[in-house]
Design a protein around this motif. Structure first.
Motif, PDB file in Angstrom:
ATOM      1  N   LEU B 330       0.819  -1.216   0.000  1.00  0.00           N
ATOM      2  CA  LEU B 330       0.000   0.000   0.000  1.00  0.00           C
ATOM      3  C   LEU B 330       0.850   1.264   0.000  1.00  0.00           C
ATOM      4  O   LEU B 330       0.584   2.209  -0.732  1.00  0.00           O
ATOM      5  N   ASP B 333       2.384   1.886  -3.413  1.00  0.00           N
ATOM      6  CA  ASP B 333       1.370   2.454  -4.321  1.00  0.00           C
ATOM      7  C   ASP B 333       1.152   3.932  -4.036  1.00  0.00           C
ATOM      8  O   ASP B 333       1.123   4.765  -4.943  1.00  0.00           O
ATOM      9  N   GLU B 334       0.946   4.246  -2.780  1.00  0.00           N
ATOM     10  CA  GLU B 334       0.549   5.609  -2.422  1.00  0.00           C
ATOM     11  C   GLU B 334       1.720   6.586  -2.555  1.00  0.00           C
ATOM     12  O   GLU B 334       1.516   7.740  -2.919  1.00  0.00           O
ATOM     13  N   ARG B 337       1.783   7.558  -6.087  1.00  0.00           N
ATOM     14  CA  ARG B 337       0.721   8.527  -6.369  1.00  0.00           C
ATOM     15  C   ARG B 337       1.086   9.937  -5.935  1.00  0.00           C
ATOM     16  O   ARG B 337       0.606  10.916  -6.499  1.00  0.00           O
ATOM     17  N   HIS B 338       1.897  10.040  -4.891  1.00  0.00           N
ATOM     18  CA  HIS B 338       2.212  11.364  -4.348  1.00  0.00           C
ATOM     19  C   HIS B 338       3.570  11.874  -4.814  1.00  0.00           C
ATOM     20  O   HIS B 338       4.178  12.714  -4.153  1.00  0.00           O
ATOM     21  N   PRO B 455      -1.032   3.349   6.526  1.00  0.00           N
ATOM     22  CA  PRO B 455      -0.115   3.472   5.393  1.00  0.00           C
ATOM     23  C   PRO B 455      -0.504   4.592   4.434  1.00  0.00           C
ATOM     24  O   PRO B 455       0.354   5.336   3.935  1.00  0.00           O
ATOM     25  N   THR B 456      -1.790   4.737   4.153  1.00  0.00           N
ATOM     26  CA  THR B 456      -2.251   5.733   3.190  1.00  0.00           C
ATOM     27  C   THR B 456      -1.920   7.140   3.678  1.00  0.00           C
ATOM     28  O   THR B 456      -1.398   7.974   2.932  1.00  0.00           O
TER      29      THR B 456
END
Lengths: 713, 713
Positions: B330, B333-334, B337-338, B455-456
């Motif tokens: 996770l 992935d995040e 994205r950032h 995590p996010t």
């Protein structure tokens, strides 16, 4: 179940009732050392209130604590429905076989050392699968941390996640492909008041899969919301079936999908396949089914709570009623982002509210009653009821500050009565902390009125409810009308190559009634001998060869040919270029085709090994490839779904009429999409990929100008 | 300060020290009824520990509680630096005048009934502004709920937000355009352990603005992070200056912007203006300055905490070290994205870690040490230090399960030492609930090691830190090199109309060295008399009139003219069409221009009343208008910034070389963007809007094919 022969196998269980609520549990590899995995299950079972028999199995001990310890699984008393296995990995297959002989129908295997550790582990996991098949024992794991049934207080696992005997219970089940992470989510969700009834770490899924567990829980009446943490599944069709079933039951599957790197398919032949990441297929499945993608614990908590309210909005119109201007503005912004519409309240509603509301309030949508209404429960709730009864409103968000003490409780009690009376969904957005809102939220919880912290979170949850309701309506409508086939199943010609030439590819499209350019494949010599053109100028001329898929690159395409001598010259050039590009290419001839005009779109098919055939649609060239403005649907589908695809791309206006240009033939386009989906589904055993790129759409119709069909090997 | 004449005015204060830390406070409109606003400030001040003088003002009372009550502001003892005003709205201007006479430098006005209630209130607010100007008193509000200084325990306000005397204190200030909402955020943030030192509800901003307050707090050493809740500001330039100052100071401004509806400018003349929503300009300001846009309380808490760690990453490379596979996937992935990159660890790092790590761990990036490492603090922390020292790594996320009790505290203490030793930013991602992590987080808080739940949320906060650091580097580099003007200030011709004709518009572009098509404006008769073309075919022919901006619509454009007789025919047609389209249009003549080829882009300028001139860039047609693939920068800027604009659109690859096509002249394009920005900035007093649409970019250069300049009225 055990016939005593020592060679019997159980009938493999598909009903998991006894897996989660066993009458007796054998703990194989039980230990007195609770720093070891084998030492933990027994104290956890006891402390968390398990009421069935606990049977430690370990030849080293006579007893563990007060419990008699058994030398072997075979000695364990009946009934015993479940074995918790914590022995060294290499011993596991044998333990499973012993369980089969002893009539123990289920095992949860904590032991590690299987496929997660590489080649050696893969072999051991194969051995375990064999033991499963031969014994009939149904297995969770290996390499999992266990299962939890909070309804019956059966905690079968190890680690910190299992060490809270007082975890809150609620009608939500959680199946996870990451054990440690799942129990961390459960703990965090509890700190915001959300409880679960079943939590399962699926481990390596050597036998029982995440989807099998999910399907089981979905059917249980006590499970109203299902949460899935997914990294990947090997049965996309089953995922889709799960999504459909969820919509039928009206239950949401909150899906936290991880591992979504955007890497395309390395070995793909077509553009469609090379630009499609696995995640796109998951998203297509999530979009059509009862899934709601979540990305954090807060979303799990909020959306679950909104669904537990058990009221579905009839449409996407939302009303917002608040006492703070800031929250009004924020919720309006965020509702818009999440696909909700804020309609005007009816004039009659506004006048009725005006008669009660404090002076100088904003009576649009949102309605901001300002802090002046604080403490005036009765007036506030009267306005809630007026707004909720407005025919333009499908659901409402309500935010009010008086949530403490007796006044807060009284307000909450009245609101419950209003929601029950009107019957539309209402979400309470808390303007205060959880602790200071307890007087109200306790009443809301008891009456299933959802509440959410912060304007942003509230709008997201309301949007999730709205989108689910819309999907459910669409699903039920699609199901009711059935699949309207625009073309019956057609035979497609046999082919000698895996990758078909353009002409052969178009023949297959033609069989399904997809319009292709008027064209002929001629030998070069035949073209040189022509006295007049067989087709109308302008023409495109291309080499037709299964071995030259990228014709432009090979210099084997000439466009806009407008007279016979140019046609002959172009033929000579492309034949020469093709020869020098790939001397051994098989050449069927030269494809001469009438030029098409219009807006370029691309229609593609990937026959995914997990999901089956899926159709991609987008505008041609950079729109699809660079801007990723494409949409996917699983095949087959009908024209109505195809219309949604066309409308679903960002640049849809280019097709429906943009800046005064005439609308294009999108009905013909939708028809072609449906036909492609039928072709892909009817011949899923043979077709691997399709690219129709470009397909021209103009005001009068459509025509496929280039096509590539790749067959399965 | 009061000279006793009764007519003096204070020198208006720009230093707000005494506003937030007054030696004495007058409460004007004080009441014994604490259900009224005037009844609340005194008990709040007392209960929250205010140590200065409190002076109730109300002619109706002799005393309030233990306090003497004064009949008028004039009677209040000195020193008194602040008046809290809770009288009826219409009395407020007079109270402010009295404050001025009494030498009270500041007032916070709670009273409502000003511009928020419509026309009558607008007049009253104008009256208040007059009183402010005449008295020199600096005013917060009206229609605000107050200010809070937690450092000195000065709570000046009313309502539930002020009723917690034990609010946690921390080095974060909050200025909000919504009072109720701000205090709700403060309460929620506290429940996740975040404290503030100043909180201000700015109200109607009749005098002191949100930006003035923000600028004041930003300069204070005790303020390390600033939070802004914004609905709109009337001074975009000041917002930009604030953002620049934040980057200089290395402090972030967490900006929660609401009210971002996408409505364009109704009265716009150009495409650029009609497609630009206000929010785009805010975003441009946020992007260039030290702002970080946030959308929920959790983001405020997490990002603030990460910045309080006081370590800035040198680049966007992040390492992730965890004990749970799910969280690893996770977070990867995040982070992606950032805007963060997960590089490989150096081989030497990996071998060193391998020697310590448990078997079968994943030693990529993320590193997953699995639950096997649980409780092995020393090994875990050794691995943290190895990973953190890796030269490829700029910052790290660390997630570990042992956070409770003495072992958790010991682990945290060791980690603090490592972070201090290595000096790179580390964020601890909590795998447990806040309550159960307290042993570790208390130590982290004391040592400014940031920790984040889930995590996010962790990845989002890490991304915010990385993006801020990158902006800061870019800002400092831009500042160091200064503005490299590619062209000196040029005069632009006078014009008789507000909306210039194409030819006149291009003359202005030409003055700044922006390449325009080779062209001439000729009279129709002169064209008819031509013996040969004055320009190279193919040509474009268009009517040149300030009254026909939409020439295509008027049938007044012909393209691809390739011979003289066609040129004459086209001229006749467009003159006739223009005449019938708009008989009274002023016609300068017929514009004959050499046709340009290449990829169409659009360059636009809006001279915003709040932000000043801003330049928009995007690909032409649907890319800009339908897909909104455009980017904005404030004018003026240099070529380096212009290059970022070109690279910043999604479809940038179409310019830099796509699928084998040659790269286009993007240096020339960047040069033109910089020139347009200089033109817009140099003549911001005259130019309202510019559209260069299309500008053609090909392999060899650029040329503006159409242009519209709109002057200010």
């Amino acid at each position: 179940m055990n016939d005593g022969s020592g060679h019997s196998a159980l009938t493999p269980q598909r009903d998991f009732a006894r897996l989660f609520n066993p009458r007796g549990i054998a703990v194989v590899g039980a230990s007195t050392d609770n720093t070891r995995i084998g030492g933990q299950p027994i104290p956890i079972l006891q402390e968390c209130g398990y009421r069935g028999g606990i049977y430690p199995v370990n030849p080293k001990y006579a007893g563990i604590g007060e419990l008699k310890c058994y030398a072997s699984v075979a000695d364990v008393p009946q009934p015993c429905d479940l074995a918790l296995v914590a022995v060294a990995g290499k011993l596991v297959p044998d333990v499973i076989r012993q369980c089969g002989k002893a009539g123990i129908a289920f095992a949860t295997v904590f032991s590690a050392g299987f496929r997660e550790v590489g080649a050696e582990g893969v072999a051991l996991e194969a051995e375990l699968k064999k033991a499963v098949a031969e014994s009939g024992v149904r297995v969770i794991g290996p390499n999992c941390i266990g299962t939890m049934n909070l309804v019956d207080r059966v905690y079968c696992g190890f680690g910190v996640g299992f060490k809270n005997p007082n975890l809150k219970q609620g009608p939500v089940a959680f199946v996870s492909q990451s054990g440690g992470f799942a129990y961390s989510v459960v703990a965090l969700a509890e700190s915001e008041g959300m409880g679960f009834n079943y939590v399962v770490s699926a481990g390596n899924e050597a036998d029982i899969t995440t989807l099998e567990l999910a399907a089981d829980f979905l059917e249980r009446v006590e499970v109203e919301v299902l949460v899935l943490y997914l990294e990947g599944v090997s049965d996309g069709r089953r995922l889709r079936a799960l999504g459909a079933r969820a919509l039928e039951l009206g239950k949401p599957i909150l899906t936290w999908k991880a591992g979504n790197s955007a890497i395309g398919r390395a070995a793909a032949e077509s553009h469609t396949a090379s630009m499609t990441a696995d995640y796109e297929l998951y998203r297509a499945a999530f979009r059509e089914g009862g899934f709601i993608e979540v990305r954090d614990v807060a979303e799990v908590v909020d959306i679950a709570r909104v669904f537990l309210g058990k009221r579905m909005p009839r449409g996407s119109n939302i009303g917002i009623l608040t006492t703070s201007g800031g929250s009004a503005v924020l919720m309006a912004d965020e509702c818009d982002r999440h696909g909700l519409t804020l309609p005007h309240f009816a004039d009659s509603t506004v006048s009725a509210i005006e008669a009660i509301a404090p002076k100088h309030c904003a009576l649009g949508n949102p309605i901001d009653l300002t802090a002046q209404i604080s403490g005036h429960n009765e007036e506030f709730n009267q306005i809630v009821e007026l707004a909720l009864n407005d025919p333009n409103i499908d659901q409402m968000i309500v935010r009010y500050g008086t949530v403490q003490g007796a006044r807060g409780a009284a307000w909450a009690t009245d609101l419950v009565a209003i929601v029950n009376r009107v019957g539309k969904p209402v979400i309470v957005s808390l303007g205060r902390t959880l602790d200071s809102s307890r007087a109200a939220t306790d009443i809301f919880d008891a009456n299933r009125i959802p509440w959410v912290l912060t304007p942003t979170r509230t709008a997201l949850a309301a949007g999730a409810l709205g989108q689910y309701a819309e999907k459910q309506r669409r699903y039920l409508a699609t199901k009711a009308r059935g699949l309207n086939r625009v073309v019956a199943r057609q035979p497609i010609p046999a082919a000698s190559t895996q990758r078909l030439s353009e002409a052969d590819s178009k023949k297959i499209l033609g069989a399904y009634g997809i319009p292709v350019a008027k064209e002929q494949v001629l030998g070069p010599a035949a073209i040189m001998a022509l006295a007049e053109s067989p087709l109308k100028f302008p023409l495109a001329v291309k080499i037709d060869s299964p071995d030259i898929p990228h014709k432009t690159e090979a210099g084997a395409v000439r466009l806009n040919i407008d007279n016979l001598s140019a046609l002959k010259a172009a033929t000579a050039t492309i034949v020469a270029n093709a020869k020098s590009y790939k001397p051994d290419a098989r050449v069927n001839g030269v494809l001469v085709a009438e030029m098409a005009v219009g807006t370029e779109v691309i229609i593609g098919v990937i026959n995914d090994r997990f999901f089956g055939p899926v159709v991609m649609f987008g505008l041609g060239g950079v729109f699809a490839e660079l801007l990723k403005d494409v949409t996917y649907r699983f095949a087959p589908f009908d024209v109505e779904t195809a219309r949604e695809m066309v409308a679903g791309i960002k640049a849809a206006k280019l097709l429906t009429g943009y800046r005064g240009s005439a609308p294009l033939a999108i009905e013909a386009l939708a028809d072609a999409l449906a036909r492609v989906s039928l072709l892909a589904a009817d011949h899923a055993d043979r077709i691997a990929e399709i690219d129709i790129n470009p397909l021209f759409v103009n005001e009068h119709g459509i025509v496929a100008a280039d096509a590539l069909v790749v067959l399965k090997t």
